[in-house]
Scaffold this motif. Structure first.
Motif, PDB file in Angstrom:
ATOM      1  N   ASP A 365       1.002  -1.199   0.206  1.00 23.40           N
ATOM      2  CA  ASP A 365       0.061  -0.033  -0.069  1.00 23.40           C
ATOM      3  C   ASP A 365       0.882   1.466  -0.121  1.00 23.40           C
ATOM      4  O   ASP A 365       0.700   2.118  -0.797  1.00 23.40           O
ATOM      5  CB  ASP A 365      -0.975  -0.065   1.160  1.00 23.40           C
ATOM      6  CG  ASP A 365      -1.971  -1.208   1.009  1.00 23.40           C
ATOM      7  OD1 ASP A 365      -2.083  -2.013  -0.019  1.00 23.40           O
ATOM      8  OD2 ASP A 365      -2.493  -1.431   2.280  1.00 23.40           O
ATOM      9  N   GLU A 366       1.820   1.327   0.883  1.00 25.46           N
ATOM     10  CA  GLU A 366       2.656   2.600   0.941  1.00 25.46           C
ATOM     11  C   GLU A 366       3.400   2.787  -0.325  1.00 25.46           C
ATOM     12  O   GLU A 366       3.647   3.880  -0.661  1.00 25.46           O
ATOM     13  CB  GLU A 366       3.596   2.590   2.139  1.00 25.46           C
ATOM     14  CG  GLU A 366       4.773   1.315   2.095  1.00 25.46           C
ATOM     15  CD  GLU A 366       4.041  -0.091   2.815  1.00 25.46           C
ATOM     16  OE1 GLU A 366       5.020  -1.058   3.261  1.00 25.46           O
ATOM     17  OE2 GLU A 366       2.797  -0.196   2.882  1.00 25.46           O
ATOM     18  N   ASP A 367       3.986   1.759  -1.188  1.00 21.45           N
ATOM     19  CA  ASP A 367       4.769   1.981  -2.239  1.00 21.45           C
ATOM     20  C   ASP A 367       3.513   2.369  -3.176  1.00 21.45           C
ATOM     21  O   ASP A 367       3.794   3.537  -4.170  1.00 21.45           O
ATOM     22  CB  ASP A 367       5.223   0.664  -2.778  1.00 21.45           C
ATOM     23  CG  ASP A 367       6.276   0.372  -1.839  1.00 21.45           C
ATOM     24  OD1 ASP A 367       6.886   1.059  -1.434  1.00 21.45           O
ATOM     25  OD2 ASP A 367       6.722  -0.886  -1.990  1.00 21.45           O
ATOM     26  N   ALA A 368       2.403   2.005  -3.500  1.00 19.14           N
ATOM     27  CA  ALA A 368       1.263   2.277  -4.366  1.00 19.14           C
ATOM     28  C   ALA A 368       0.982   3.926  -3.904  1.00 19.14           C
ATOM     29  O   ALA A 368       0.934   4.538  -5.137  1.00 19.14           O
ATOM     30  CB  ALA A 368       0.105   1.356  -4.258  1.00 19.14           C
ATOM     31  N   PHE A 369       0.773   4.275  -2.726  1.00 19.92           N
ATOM     32  CA  PHE A 369       0.329   5.481  -2.748  1.00 19.92           C
ATOM     33  C   PHE A 369       1.753   6.561  -2.964  1.00 19.92           C
ATOM     34  O   PHE A 369       1.021   7.786  -3.454  1.00 19.92           O
ATOM     35  CB  PHE A 369       0.083   5.747  -0.972  1.00 19.92           C
ATOM     36  CG  PHE A 369      -0.878   4.863  -0.584  1.00 19.92           C
ATOM     37  CD1 PHE A 369      -2.207   4.311  -1.418  1.00 19.92           C
ATOM     38  CD2 PHE A 369      -1.037   4.558   0.740  1.00 19.92           C
ATOM     39  CE1 PHE A 369      -3.087   3.661  -0.860  1.00 19.92           C
ATOM     40  CE2 PHE A 369      -2.086   3.698   1.202  1.00 19.92           C
ATOM     41  CZ  PHE A 369      -3.233   3.298   0.447  1.00 19.92           C
ATOM     42  N   THR A 370       2.618   5.873  -2.905  1.00 22.32           N
ATOM     43  CA  THR A 370       3.841   6.846  -3.366  1.00 22.32           C
ATOM     44  C   THR A 370       3.873   6.785  -4.920  1.00 22.32           C
ATOM     45  O   THR A 370       4.093   7.868  -5.379  1.00 22.32           O
ATOM     46  CB  THR A 370       5.111   6.523  -2.578  1.00 22.32           C
ATOM     47  OG1 THR A 370       4.880   6.487  -1.295  1.00 22.32           O
ATOM     48  CG2 THR A 370       6.361   7.431  -3.048  1.00 22.32           C
TER      49      THR A 370
END
Length: 783
Positions: A365-370
């Motif tokens: 999730d954190e990679d996708a949001f970035t």
């Protein structure tokens, strides 16, 4: 004794009997079965329990890290019937590689059969690929009276996530990302009931205890209302939404909206490469592509790949989905969330990998949001973690025998990490590091080659990190620590550099095109000496030049380079790959000399002012490596006929040339073969002369294909005759060209030569690592 058993439409099962004693028909006996293969998470234990109970047998079944262990006790007739059910009619998702049977002393168990907890006694078990939602779960999800009504994470033993949520083996809940969710009483009851289809379904959950959806806006703030309905509203308004799936994020938009598709392309930096489309069902598929029964079988299989098919002229799909391409990649929903979303939207959606161009698919999730923050207008996400990213698989129907019509373009979700059986078994655990483009790696252990999921092109830090992480995960999950590492000979490939940095292992280099042909042999379960036609864009040759159109006489042990396409320089090196006009200028100069400038050809008018420095580079050898690449020859022809001066993705020029060609044309341009060398310049010369006289591009493209195919058939026949063999293997990305492949197949078959093509692994570089592993194993076995 060892005998082979074959189940209809499945693989061979090795059945090994040990220490069997002769007993009377009515006597009590006890037999132990050790079952290896994909038998975890596929309903194998309840299947065993059901048949044992029906036959009144005692004993137990238990998972271990090698597979499943079963002991049954009862009459000889009952045990014999149980044996037949076990080996001939296993659960649909099970793949049995081997059954070892041992006779035991009766232990007093009569009529009581138990399912025991898993044991860890060594490596060897396999994890099933992710499986599309089954019909029973879908029926529950659409039933308003069911407690899983419209629940986006409905699954059972016969479907749902496997590989992408697994953190280790045996495949038990505590070794998956579902360990974070404690089952409610009702789910626990299903999970523990051997007669329930959710018995030991590790991802089992319901709205009361399982994962849940969230819709976040571009600022990562939660949206009000039903997440699916709100997402559908955004998509219908031409928004781009990042959707969390099984193996990573998709970027979704309305397939009929040119505005939405253009926005997606611009933000993702994916200029022209085709985008996949997800349709709700076969009826929707039939509205956008030419759908045959064979295509339907691929689409509806439990693997749910993207299937390439001919696009219908009036399909309600935006032109930018697949510009300048008559094919469309279509897939069906394979998760409950996809079904809900397609039902809410009511029309097809673009579903492309959630990444920036050339980067791996985002799965955390954190990679996708970035990484997707400048692409997505919103995020439809959930709180079930993905442990291993895995992109969608891509297949098509190709020329060839009916049982090998399926051509794998990208092997990933639904297929990986299903092993490929090999003979002989690997002498030592081997890790094949793979190539640079369309990267996969392969772990060889025992009688299995475990080909990884598609990772991508190892041209940046993100892709390289994904490769290293995936290697470590596979080694951990399958408990294999390689003693040998095989690698490509190209010294600048990142995978090769990684391999050379490994300590405590033996290193074995494998030539790129030899690995191609070796992978084709393994794909066909063959290992004899053959003529190999290995055609692609590039591969490092023994002489330090870049090979790419190779005629090899080879087996797994080694090869002889019988012939190849006549070499040319690549002015600018990698720039010549990105800019096909450079190769067109080079071939025109070789064919016509200074007269090339006077040709009445649109290409000359467009590019003549840029020729001199390029030709000077080629003549002096400045940054101009020598190559025998089939890919660069096709680039030159495409540039001249299609006016494709620059490509935005690998193979674009060749794909457009193939699509321009009229398959009804039988004539061919000459392509002389001298001492095993094919004259590509002659082919270009004849094509250009024909076009200048007024030949239509559709005819010229066809005659180019036909001429090149005829030359390949001629050189392969000569090589086969000289080598005393009757089998020709076709491999390399160029053989994804259906027109060329069909012509070569026909020509070789007319000369009574047997032809091997790919089916289980890609002909492109996605199959290279399998070939590397096979060649390295042969090196070890012959020492």
């Amino acid at each position: 004794r060892v005998c082979g058993l074959r189940r209809p439409a499945r693989r061979s099962v090795l059945f090994v009997h040990k220490d069997l004693t002769v007993v009377n028909e009515g006597a009590e006996c006890r037999v132990r079965f050790e079952v290896a293969g994909i038998v975890h998470g596929v309903g194998f234990r309840p299947f065993v329990h059901g048949h044992a109970a029906r036959l009144g047998l005692g004993g137990f079944v238990r998972n271990d890290s090698n597979g499943v262990v079963v002991e049954v006790q009862g009459s000889l007739a009952g045990v014999g019937e149980f044996r037949a059910e076990l080996t001939q009619r296993p659960p649909p998702l099970a793949v049995i590689d081997q059954v070892v049977e041992l006779s035991m002393e009766p232990a007093g168990e009569r009529g009581v059969f138990r399912i025991l907890h898993s044991e860890h006694v060594g490596a060897g078990a396999m994890i099933s690929p992710d499986v599309a939602t089954c019909d029973e779960c879908l029926a529950e999800m659409w039933d308003p009276a069911n407690r899983r009504y419209r629940y986006a994470f409905t699954n059972c033993t016969n479907c749902g996530p496997r590989f992408t949520i697994s953190t280790g083996i045996p495949y038990d809940r505590f070794k998956t990302t579902m360990a974070a969710f404690e089952m409610c009483a009702r789910c626990r009851a299903e999970y523990e009931d051997p007669l329930d289809r959710r018995f030991h379904a590790q991802p089992v959950a319901c709205p009361a205890c399982g994962p849940h959806l969230r819709l976040l806006d571009a600022n990562l703030l939660p949206a009000a209302g039903d997440a699916v309905e709100q997402t559908a509203s955004l998509l219908l308004a031409s928004a781009v939404v990042a959707v969390k799936g099984l193996g990573g994020y998709h970027l979704a938009c309305l397939a009929s909206s040119e505005e939405a598709v253009r926005n997606l392309r611009g933000r993702k930096a994916r200029e022209e490469k085709p985008l996949a489309v997800m349709v709700a069902d076969l009826d929707q598929a039939a509205a956008v592509v030419h759908l045959t029964a064979e295509h339907g079988q691929l689409l509806t299989s439990r693997r749910r790949p993207i299937v390439l098919m001919d696009r219908l002229p009036r399909a309600r799909v935006a032109p930018s989905v697949a510009p300048a391409n008559r094919h469309l990649g279509v897939m069906l929903p394979y998760t409950p969330l996809h079904h809900l979303l397609l039902e809410a939207v009511g029309e097809p959606l673009v579903m492309t990998s959630g990444n920036l161009s050339d980067e791996p698919i985002a799965y955390r999730d954190e990679d996708a949001f970035t990484s997707l923050d400048r692409i997505a207008d919103a995020y439809l996400t959930h709180n079930r973690d993905i442990h291993m990213r895995c992109d969608d698989s891509v297949v098509r129907l190709a020329p060839g025998p009916k049982d090998r019509r399926k051509q794998m373009i990208r092997r990933a979700r639904g297929y990986a990490p299903e092993p490929i059986g090999v003979t002989p078994a690997f002498k030592e655990p081997i890790l094949a590091a793979g190539p640079e483009l369309k990267h996969t790696f392969c772990i060889g252990s025992g009688a299995r080659a475990i080909l990884s999921h598609h990772i991508g092109d190892l041209e940046n830090w993100e892709a390289m990190s994904s490769f290293v992480q995936s290697v470590e995960h596979y080694q951990q999950v399958f408990e294999v620590r390689p003693k040998v590492v095989a690698y490509d000979l190209h010294p600048e490939y990142l995978a090769t550099k990684w391999a050379m940095s490994q300590e405590g292992v033996r290193l074995i280099g494998v030539q790129h095109h030899h690995a191609h042909i070796a992978s084709c042999l393994v794909d066909n379960r063959r290992d004899e000496r053959v003529v190999g036609l290995a055609l692609d864009g590039t591969g490092y040759g023994d002489d330090g030049t870049l090979w790419g159109c190779e005629v090899l006489v080879c087996d797994l042990s080694g090869y002889e380079r019988y012939g190849h396409l006549k070499t040319v320089a690549l002015p600018g090196g990698a720039a010549a790959v990105r800019e096909p006009w450079r190769m067109a200028a080079l071939y025109l100069q070789a064919a016509f000399g200074s007269d090339a400038y006077a040709l009445d050809l649109s290409f000359v008018h467009r590019t003549a002012d840029r020729w001199k420095p390029i030709l000077h580079m080629a003549r002096t050898g400045l940054n101009s490596p020598i190559s025998s690449s089939a890919g660069r020859l096709f680039d030159a022809a495409s540039c001249l006929l299609v006016q494709r001066d620059r490509v935005s993705y690998e193979g674009q020029a060749a794909i457009e040339l193939e699509q321009l060609a009229d398959p009804g044309v039988d004539d061919a341009y000459p392509c002389t073969v001298t001492d095993g060398r094919l004259d590509g310049t002659e082919l270009i010369s004849a094509m250009v002369a024909d076009v200048v006289k007024g030949a239509p591009g559709t005819e010229a493209a066809a005659k180019f294909h036909n001429g090149f195919a005829a030359a390949l058939v001629e050189v392969a026949e000569r090589a086969a005759r000289d080598a005393g063999v009757r089998v020709v293997a076709l491999s390399g990305g160029t053989f994804q060209n259906q027109l060329l492949t069909a012509q070569v197949l026909r020509g070789l078959s007319e000369r009574s030569l047997e032809v091997l093509t790919h089916s289980r692994v890609p002909a492109n570089d996605g199959g290279i690592s399998l070939g590397q592993a096979a060649v390295a194993n042969r090196v070890l076995t012959e020492q």
